[in-house]
Design a protein around this motif. Sequence first.
Motif, PDB file in Angstrom:
ATOM      1  N   UNK A   1       9.084  -2.908  -6.311  1.00  0.00           N
ATOM      2  CA  UNK A   1       8.996  -3.320  -4.907  1.00  0.00           C
ATOM      3  C   UNK A   1       7.559  -3.604  -4.498  1.00  0.00           C
ATOM      4  N   UNK A   2       6.601  -2.818  -5.010  1.00  0.00           N
ATOM      5  CA  UNK A   2       5.194  -3.044  -4.689  1.00  0.00           C
ATOM      6  C   UNK A   2       4.737  -4.401  -5.200  1.00  0.00           C
ATOM      7  N   UNK A   3       5.157  -4.768  -6.410  1.00  0.00           N
ATOM      8  CA  UNK A   3       4.803  -6.080  -6.950  1.00  0.00           C
ATOM      9  C   UNK A   3       5.364  -7.198  -6.075  1.00  0.00           C
ATOM     10  N   UNK A   4       6.632  -7.072  -5.668  1.00  0.00           N
ATOM     11  CA  UNK A   4       7.232  -8.083  -4.802  1.00  0.00           C
ATOM     12  C   UNK A   4       6.509  -8.154  -3.460  1.00  0.00           C
TER      13      UNK A   4
ATOM     14  N   UNK B   1      -3.619  -8.086 -16.784  1.00  0.00           N
ATOM     15  CA  UNK B   1      -4.045  -9.334 -16.143  1.00  0.00           C
ATOM     16  C   UNK B   1      -3.487  -9.435 -14.724  1.00  0.00           C
ATOM     17  N   UNK B   2      -2.235  -9.025 -14.562  1.00  0.00           N
ATOM     18  CA  UNK B   2      -1.608  -9.059 -13.241  1.00  0.00           C
ATOM     19  C   UNK B   2      -2.345  -8.152 -12.250  1.00  0.00           C
ATOM     20  N   UNK B   3      -2.608  -6.909 -12.645  1.00  0.00           N
ATOM     21  CA  UNK B   3      -3.289  -5.964 -11.751  1.00  0.00           C
ATOM     22  C   UNK B   3      -4.714  -6.413 -11.454  1.00  0.00           C
ATOM     23  N   UNK B   4      -5.363  -7.030 -12.416  1.00  0.00           N
ATOM     24  CA  UNK B   4      -6.721  -7.535 -12.177  1.00  0.00           C
ATOM     25  C   UNK B   4      -6.712  -8.629 -11.115  1.00  0.00           C
TER      26      UNK B   4
ATOM     27  N   UNK C   1       0.809  -1.214   0.000  1.00  0.00           N
ATOM     28  CA  UNK C   1       0.000   0.000   0.000  1.00  0.00           C
ATOM     29  C   UNK C   1       0.840   1.260   0.000  1.00  0.00           C
ATOM     30  N   UNK C   2       1.875   1.282   0.833  1.00  0.00           N
ATOM     31  CA  UNK C   2       2.723   2.476   0.909  1.00  0.00           C
ATOM     32  C   UNK C   2       3.528   2.680  -0.372  1.00  0.00           C
ATOM     33  N   UNK C   3       3.966   1.583  -0.966  1.00  0.00           N
ATOM     34  CA  UNK C   3       4.705   1.697  -2.222  1.00  0.00           C
ATOM     35  C   UNK C   3       3.793   2.129  -3.365  1.00  0.00           C
ATOM     36  N   UNK C   4       2.538   1.693  -3.335  1.00  0.00           N
ATOM     37  CA  UNK C   4       1.572   2.158  -4.326  1.00  0.00           C
ATOM     38  C   UNK C   4       1.309   3.648  -4.158  1.00  0.00           C
ATOM     39  N   UNK C   5       1.227   4.089  -2.907  1.00  0.00           N
ATOM     40  CA  UNK C   5       1.099   5.520  -2.634  1.00  0.00           C
ATOM     41  C   UNK C   5       2.291   6.281  -3.209  1.00  0.00           C
TER      42      UNK C   5
END
Length: 469
Positions: A128-131, A179-182, A89-93
């Motif tokens: 990093x957010x994906x990981x 597809x990944x984000x979904x 969440x923080x990395x997405x921010x």
Amino acid sequence: MERRLYVLAACALIVAAVLGSAWITGQFTSPEVDRTDGYVSELAARDQPWTRLFRVSDALSGLACALGVALVPRAAREGRGWLALAAFGLLTLASGLFPLDCATLSDPSCGRRSMSSAHYAHLVAGMLATAAVLAAMVLLSARWRSWVSWLFTWLGLAATLLVLSAHADRHGVGIAHRAQLTLFAIWLVYAALHLLVSDDVTARTTASPGDVRPHVVEQGAGPALLITAGLGGAWFHWDAVAARLAATHRVIRFDRPGLGLSPCSPDPPTLYGEAARLAALAPAHPDRVIVVAQGVACWHAEAFARLHPLRVAKLVLVDPADAGERRLFAPAASAGRWLPALGGTWGAAALARLAGPVAHRLLTGVRDPYGVYRVGKVLAAVAGEWLARRDMADDLRRMRADRPIPDVPVTVISTGARSTARQAGLLSARLVRLPESRHRVQLRNPQAIADAVSDAPDGVAGQEGRACS
């Protein structure tokens, strides 16, 4: 209240999933971004027409995810998974705050430009957010043992591998990324539903709280002496005082609910409740007890003495808080009912771990040898006692009008507060003044308290005694 926290946390995760899927509308508003070969994050690039919309959506999505994790009540062996999701969440921010300069894959001229530091920060935060979210999916799926969660987890891992493979081929990145984000969004919704329907959650939220038995420490033998700490205090703050008095007294120390090693209570503190707690810990009539209190706890000791005059031998009040006119604050009662549940959340645990030891050291000047101020419930209990002060002061003023103080020796130890002399006069107490200090008397000058317990009053009400050294 805990059940409501689960609902709020689930709602926050669903909001995060919805906001994180705002890219779906971008397929129509930003045709410049290639749907097949362009990253979804290119919709928020600075040179795109709807960059602010998608940047705000990403930032709010990350914020909602982190808030949802903070509101989740703690459960055994789930800490690493929720920590990874909070990091996501923080990395997405951060990704929303630091957008790409241009559409990296969709715009052939983008690679020939000089990129800003925000552009590279976005790329790093995205990786990093994906990981982090993949780690959260694996860790929580292993804890939940749900085949549905594992299904989305494996699909998410497969989609991530497809993104990496497509990026290497420079073709199909957009399809794989979408597809990944979904799958990530669907898993967030699943995690929210898990919080609402899990059997473990239902068992935790419907269990009866039972009686809250405080953590009690007794030492020595002789006449009973009961010590009640001030706002946010713990039993070990009085070690030096207890060591001096244990030779001649049976010293009883305890932690109020949520403080120290005592379990938290689902109910906010009240003056009558704390007076009843002292009565339960004091020896039964006809034995009498000496009560030593500090700060706000002086109100509890005074209430105990007024309600049970035949059970008190002496009062020693250290820097008593002023119970003068205080306006009642209605929202404080509502907030106080939420605090016991909030103290058991991952957010409270993280805040207490980061700020608790530092705040304790600054306020007391000593370390926390038992690590109690690193626990979320203690942080919530301190806040709950602070919010309950106005109601307690109001109850004490009414009690003073209805019930007289018993005819027992009262000593007030002051370190310079102006209101202390007035309170000493109100209680017909002997006043002992000590040099002012930023640290509490029981830590800086425990002998002064021991002397006040042992010495009989030798002056008239309100007389200023000599400073103990």
